[in-house]
Every structure is written in structure tokens, then in C-alpha cells.
Design a protein around this motif. Structure first.
Motif: not given
Length: 141
Positions: A84-100
Motif C-alpha cells: 500500500r506504500l508503493g514499495m516492491h516486496v520480493v519474497p525472501n524465499a527467492m532471495l535465499h535461493r541465490v545461495g551466495e
């Protein structure tokens, strides 16, 4: 900082630049209903920091609330939301998948939001805001 994430099948790719605005577990009823989860663990970004490459993306806007989500038309994974604030939210599961190396701590939530609306108690040391992140904190006593 720059990171590239993708949906499970790889047909939707998101490039994130700079630093996230917030990393949180959201317990609000809106996120719970909209994303179909007990709590929505996500990282919020300024829209200018997010670029999406997607030939297979579909979007859905909540019929009553200022919420929107994008998902892959092939694998169905939710890849991005707009709050509702116009921010984009990315599910953390996607970020953790990067695996770095160090990615778990880099993207780990730093707070709980709308803990008053929770459906499950969470036992951790993170601050638990009863409502938004500028409000009162939960106290188990």
C-alpha cells in the motif's frame, strides 16, 4: 549492491540494485490472505531499485486493497508484490535461493510487522511491532 533472482522455472528474472528499505516478516491479515501464508517473509525495495525481465509474468490487483502481485505464468511462483506504500516486496524465499555466501544473514528479516494480527507465535529475538514499524512493540508479559 546488485543481485539477480529468478522464479523456479527461470522465466521471470528480477534485478535488485542498492539496499532494501526493510526486511520483515509481515503478519497482517491482508498479506496473509493475499499471499496465502501464515506470515509473509519479504524484503521491501524502492520501485526504482527493481527491474523485472519477464515474458511470462502475470499480475493480480487486490479487488479492495492497494495490493498487487506479479507471478510467473509458467511455474506460478509469486515473484513480486507492491504494498500500500508503493514499495516492491520480493519474497525472501527467492532471495535465499541465490545461495551466495552470507545470503541467509544478508536477507534475513530484522523485524516482525503487525504482530497483533498473527496466527502463529514466533519465538525469536526480533522486534515484534504490534502494527507498523514505528509503533508499539509486543511484550509477552
Amino acid at each position: 549492491m546488485s543481485i539477480r533472482v529468478a522464479c523456479l522455472c527461470g522465466k521471470v528474472v528480477i534485478d535488485l540494485h542498492g539496499q532494501p528499505v526493510a526486511r520483515a516478516n509481515c503478519h497482517c491479515a491482508s498479506c496473509r490472505d493475499f499471499y496465502g501464508v501464515a506470515m509473509f517473509s519479504a524484503t521491501a525495495w524502492d520501485p526504482a531499485s527493481v527491474q523485472m525481465e519477464a515474458s511470462e509474468v502475470r499480475t493480480f490487483s487486490h479487488p479492495e486493497k492497494q495490493l498487487k502481485k506479479a507471478f510467473c505464468a509458467t511455474c506460478g511462483e509469486v515473484v513480486l508484490g507492491t504494498n500500500r506504500l508503493g514499495m516492491h516486496v520480493v519474497p525472501n524465499a527467492m532471495l535465499h535461493r541465490v545461495g551466495e555466501e552470507g545470503s541467509h544473514s544478508r536477507w534475513a528479516p530484522t523485524m516482525h510487522l503487525y504482530y497483533r494480527q498473527r496466527v502463529v507465535d514466533v519465538l525469536d529475538e526480533l522486534p515484534k511491532y504490534l502494527d507498523g514499524w514505528d509503533g508499539a512493540l509486543y511484550s509477552p508479559e
